[in-house]
Design an enzyme around this catalytic site. Structure first.
Site, short mmCIF file in Angstrom:
data_model
loop_
_atom_site.label_atom_id
_atom_site.label_comp_id
_atom_site.label_asym_id
_atom_site.label_seq_id
_atom_site.Cartn_x
_atom_site.Cartn_y
_atom_site.Cartn_z
N HIS A 75 36.93 1.96 -17.19
CA HIS A 75 35.89 2.82 -17.79
C HIS A 75 36.49 4.13 -18.33
O HIS A 75 35.84 5.17 -18.28
CB HIS A 75 34.79 3.13 -16.78
CG HIS A 75 34.03 1.93 -16.31
ND1 HIS A 75 32.87 1.50 -16.90
CD2 HIS A 75 34.28 1.05 -15.31
CE1 HIS A 75 32.43 0.42 -16.28
NE2 HIS A 75 33.27 0.11 -15.32
N ASN A 148 26.08 -1.01 -14.86
CA ASN A 148 26.61 -1.58 -16.09
C ASN A 148 25.46 -2.05 -16.97
O ASN A 148 24.30 -2.08 -16.53
CB ASN A 148 27.51 -2.78 -15.78
CG ASN A 148 28.92 -2.38 -15.36
OD1 ASN A 148 29.37 -1.27 -15.62
ND2 ASN A 148 29.61 -3.30 -14.71
N TYR A 362 35.64 4.81 -4.91
CA TYR A 362 35.47 5.85 -5.93
C TYR A 362 35.98 7.22 -5.49
O TYR A 362 36.47 8.01 -6.30
CB TYR A 362 34.02 5.91 -6.40
CG TYR A 362 33.61 4.72 -7.25
CD1 TYR A 362 33.68 3.43 -6.74
CD2 TYR A 362 33.16 4.87 -8.55
CE1 TYR A 362 33.32 2.33 -7.51
CE2 TYR A 362 32.78 3.78 -9.32
CZ TYR A 362 32.86 2.51 -8.79
OH TYR A 362 32.51 1.44 -9.55
FE1 HDE Z 1 33.57 0.54 -10.82
N1 HDE Z 1 35.09 1.86 -10.70
N2 HDE Z 1 34.46 -0.61 -9.42
N3 HDE Z 1 32.16 -0.92 -11.06
N4 HDE Z 1 32.71 1.60 -12.26
C1 HDE Z 1 35.22 2.97 -11.44
O1 HDE Z 1 35.82 5.07 -10.62
C2 HDE Z 1 35.46 -0.21 -8.60
C3 HDE Z 1 32.05 -2.07 -10.35
C4 HDE Z 1 31.51 1.36 -12.86
O2 HDE Z 1 31.48 6.78 -16.17
C5 HDE Z 1 36.35 3.83 -10.98
O3 HDE Z 1 35.58 7.14 -11.49
C6 HDE Z 1 35.72 -1.19 -7.61
C7 HDE Z 1 30.77 -2.68 -10.54
C8 HDE Z 1 31.23 2.36 -13.85
O4 HDE Z 1 32.91 7.68 -14.79
C9 HDE Z 1 36.90 3.10 -9.75
C10 HDE Z 1 34.85 -2.22 -7.87
C11 HDE Z 1 30.10 -1.85 -11.41
C12 HDE Z 1 32.32 3.23 -13.81
C13 HDE Z 1 36.02 1.88 -9.71
C14 HDE Z 1 34.06 -1.84 -8.99
C15 HDE Z 1 30.98 -0.76 -11.71
C16 HDE Z 1 33.21 2.72 -12.80
C17 HDE Z 1 37.34 4.16 -12.04
C18 HDE Z 1 34.73 -3.54 -7.14
C19 HDE Z 1 28.70 -2.02 -11.98
C20 HDE Z 1 32.56 4.44 -14.68
C21 HDE Z 1 37.07 5.58 -12.44
C22 HDE Z 1 34.40 -3.44 -5.78
C23 HDE Z 1 27.67 -2.02 -10.98
C24 HDE Z 1 31.92 5.66 -14.15
C25 HDE Z 1 36.08 6.04 -11.51
C26 HDE Z 1 32.12 6.80 -15.11
C27 HDE Z 1 34.41 3.34 -12.44
C28 HDE Z 1 36.15 0.97 -8.75
C29 HDE Z 1 33.08 -2.68 -9.55
C30 HDE Z 1 30.59 0.28 -12.61
C31 HDE Z 1 38.37 2.76 -9.81
C32 HDE Z 1 36.78 -1.12 -6.54
C33 HDE Z 1 30.26 -3.95 -9.90
C34 HDE Z 1 30.01 2.46 -14.75
O5 HDE Z 1 36.75 3.84 -8.59
#
Ligand code: HDE
Length: 687
Positions: A75, A148, A362
């Site tokens: 993202h 999402n 996060y």
């Molecule tokens: Fe994320 N995800 N994600 N994700 N995600 C990040 O956090 C992570 C997942 C989502 O505009 C990171 O700040 C793991 C699902 C959005 O700043 C990180 C898993 C969904 C955004 C991270 C998921 C998301 C992130 C990277 C699996 C939809 C952007 C930068 C367990 C429900 C937020 C950050 C923004 C961002 C980890 C799965 C949505 C690395 C470990 C499912 C919208 O922490």
């Protein structure tokens, strides 16, 4: 003791140490020393070496050298805006969350949209999931709904997230492709992970090539809990429904937009807010109890599953309006730190194993990116309600806590000193007391085993035109996969989804259909869910859409004005596009164009109108940009408004009459909001 401040000082750049924008302000160093010369370093003689003592230079370059922070691992590419959430009604029977207690209550928000795979500088329109992250600054602390635009996810267990992300991002040895899933490693991984099939269907659908961020849905994905004042829990799934309806581009269009304007979505969001067309969504809830959860054919803890709206209806409870652009991209959009673990009293988590992993992840990523445990003090991340505790110190501590009390319990109040805050059993966050018991093990529950039934449900719910797009997207992506066995394995999986789909994709790849892969659970035929379509959930309104009016020397100013007024009246934005930035009209007057033809292809707009003289139309048949302008509008199923004079250009562009080729009158304004999917077989061979 740290303390929150009022709205004015937060997130809007209002109270930084910099007053640099003030008119006539003196340029200073970071320590306030006035700078006399911002053009030249301090040198020994006009042509001599630079002196080490030049602290002005040293500070300026030092700061510049450290301007970047690590981009988000996923993202990274995003755009954001401020706004508010307004409750339509009190939900106090369901949740004690403060923001849902009062009808008409407005809660400030900061919303960031993103693509997933590409880097911070990548294009806005790859085929990709869009992040939809909302930070609510409630009176009981910050709640982040980090969702999402697709209601399911690729994997069921957080353990697989690093593998998924490694596979989809640029390949490890070659560093490409950027922002694209159409490559070997992604398809290798997902074809080995049948649980990703449902999400793949969404990813290959038109959902991942949206026309505008203002026209996407948002989903919380996981099942959460609402908990009311009596401690009663209700399961909840969150939905955001765009006021403008859903609209996607066509794949060919998305690719061309990437060339025409890599910032297409960012610009669209910024400009719409700038001109007062505030993007808006309604918040919808799917609410259900444990009994209903037990009766559903899927596990509500499995993030690869939806609950169709036809099974549990979506109850609309409020609206989200984005009405202010960030003042500073870095300070706000880049530094905003979302975290699914940021939750407020009245809302709680479930045991969804993907959510549980996210709760952990996060905070780590924010520490890495923002560099200090005090990142909650950055204005965009700061709570807008009072906050106080005994946490102290650390890198970049901005608060100046007073007094001796930095521990609790303490009895300093007994001698008249400040004792600091105390816990609040009544108002404090209380975890829902779900009873849990079990053996420690690493296992996937049986109830997560069906990987294909909902993939089938999704595909069979689509409009035929959308099905053709999805089949073609599979062909496109897999045709970029060079490993033959990966393509085969994917086809073998698709046979479990829908035999017809598998055949179409195989035919598109000129491959024989392999044997279907084995399925861990029997595949069920579920009733289709029309709510999953885009076509049918599109709003044929000009609001939020733009119309390109192609003009050239001799064009009739009156026709241009009448048309522009009609477009504006219908809520649309007219854009004058011309071969030169200024055009001499029929009456001899000059008219400035909004875009020059070479740099404003028709993919930038939703419909086109040709206001040309016959001579100009004839001349433009020799200008590739003009021919392409019309050809693409036709190919992208857009309305084309014209009169007889434009015929030479229409003929050269291969435009054939249909319901979308209309005269320059009211019928054009009505047609301009639509796409003419019935035209597609004439212009494109889809799988
Ligand atoms: Fe994320 N995800 N994600 N994700 N995600 C990040 O956090 C992570 C997942 C989502 O505009 C990171 O700040 C793991 C699902 C959005 O700043 C990180 C898993 C969904 C955004 C991270 C998921 C998301 C992130 C990277 C699996 C939809 C952007 C930068 C367990 C429900 C937020 C950050 C923004 C961002 C980890 C799965 C949505 C690395 C470990 C499912 C919208 O922490």
């Amino acid at each position: 003791m740290a303390s929150g401040k009022d709205d004015k000082s937060l997130g809007n750049g209002g109270e930084t140490h910099q007053t640099a924008q003030a008119k006539g302000a003196k340029l200073t160093t970071n320590l306030g020393i006035p700078v006399s010369d911002n053009q030249n370093q301090l040198k020994a003689g006009a042509r001599g070496p630079v002196l080490l003592e030049d602290f002005v230079l040293r500070e300026k370059i030092f700061h510049f050298d450290h301007e970047r922070i690590p981009e988000r691992i996923v993202h990274a590419r995003g755009s954001a805006a401020h706004g508010f959430f307004e409750s339509y009604e009190s939900l106090s029977d369901l949740t004690s969350a403060d923001l849902f207690q009062r009808k008409g209550e407005k809660t400030p928000v900061f919303v960031r949209f993103s693509t997933v795979a590409g880097g911070a500088g990548s294009i806005d329109t790859p085929r990709d999931v869009r992040g939809f992250a909302v930070k609510f600054y409630t009176q009981q602390g910050n709640w982040d709904l980090v969702g999402n635009n697709i209601p399911v996810f690729f994997i069921q267990d957080a353990m697989k997230f690093p593998d998924l992300v490694h596979a989809v991002k640029m390949e490890a040895d070659r560093g490409y492709p950027q922002a694209a899933s159409a490559h070997d490693t992604f398809w290798d991984f997902v074809s080995l992970m049948p649980e990703s099939t449902h999400m793949l269907m969404w990813a290959m659908s038109d959902r991942t090539i949206p026309r505008s961020l203002r026209m996407i849905e948002g989903f919380g994905v996981h099942t959460f809990r609402f908990v009311n004042a009596e401690g009663k829990s209700t399961f909840v799934k969150f939905h955001w429904k765009p006021k403008l309806g859903l609209q996607s581009t066509l794949w060919d269009e998305a690719i061309k937009i990437a060339g025409g304007d890599p910032d297409f979505h960012r610009r669209d969001l910024f400009e719409s807010i700038d001109r007062g067309d505030f993007p808006e969504w309604e918040l919808g809830l799917q609410l259900f109890d444990q009994k209903t959860a037990d009766e559903l054919p899927f596990d509500v803890l499995d993030a690869t599953k939806i609950i169709p709206e036809e099974v549990i209806p979506v109850r609309i409870v409020g609206r989200l309006v984005l009405d202010r652009n960030p003042d500073n991209f870095f300070a706000e959009t880049e530094q905003v730190a979302y975290c699914p673990a940021n939750i407020v009293p009245g809302i709680d988590f479930t045991n969804d194993p993907l959510l549980q992993g996210r709760l952990f992840s996060y905070l780590d990523t924010q520490l890495k990116r923002l560099g200090s445990t005090n990142f909650h003090q950055i204005p965009i991340n700061q709570a807008k309600c009072p906050f106080q505790n005994f946490q102290r110190d650390g890198h970049m501590q901005m608060a100046v806590p007073k007094g001796r009390a930095n521990y609790e319990p303490n009895s300093l109040a007994e001698v008249g000193e400040e004792g600091g805050p105390r816990e609040s059993p009544e108002q404090g966050f209380k975890t829902f007391p779900e009873s849990v018991e079990g053996t420690k093990l690493r296992i996937r529950p049986e109830s997560f085993a069906d990987h294909y039934s909902q993939a089938r449900l999704f595909f069979r719910s689509l409009d035929p035109a959308e099905q053709a797009h999805a089949a073609s997207a599979f062909v496109f992506e897999l045709s970029k996969v060079q490993l033959e066995h990966v393509r085969k394995r994917m086809l073998a999986n698709l046979r479990n989804v829908d035999e017809e789909l598998a055949k179409r994709v195989a035919a598109g790849l000129a491959m024989a259909l392999p044997k279907a892969s084995s399925s861990a659970a029997p595949v069920q035929d579920l009733p289709p869910s029309p709510a999953l379509r885009i076509i049918g959930n599109t709003k044929d309104i000009l609001l939020g859409r733009s119309v390109g009016i192609l003009i050239a020397e001799g064009s009739d100013g009156q026709v241009i004005d009448t048309l522009s007024a009609a477009i504006k009246k219908a809520g649309g934005t007219p854009k004058l596009i011309a071969p030169k930035v200024t055009v001499k009209l029929k009456d001899g007057s000059s008219r400035a164009a909004d875009g020059q033809l070479q740099g404003t292809p028709s993919v930038m707009v939703d419909a086109i109108a040709l206001v040309l003289t016959k001579d100009a139309a004839t001349l433009l048949t020799k200008e590739a940009a003009a021919v392409q302008f019309v050809m693409d509008a036709f190919g992208h199923l857009k309305a084309i408004g014209h009169d007889a004079a434009a015929q030479p250009l229409l003929d050269k562009a291969g435009v054939e009459p249909d319901a979308g080729i209309v005269p320059l009158d009211a019928s054009f304004v009505a047609a301009a909001a639509k796409r003419f999917y019935a035209r597609e077989p004439k212009v494109r061979m889809l799988a």
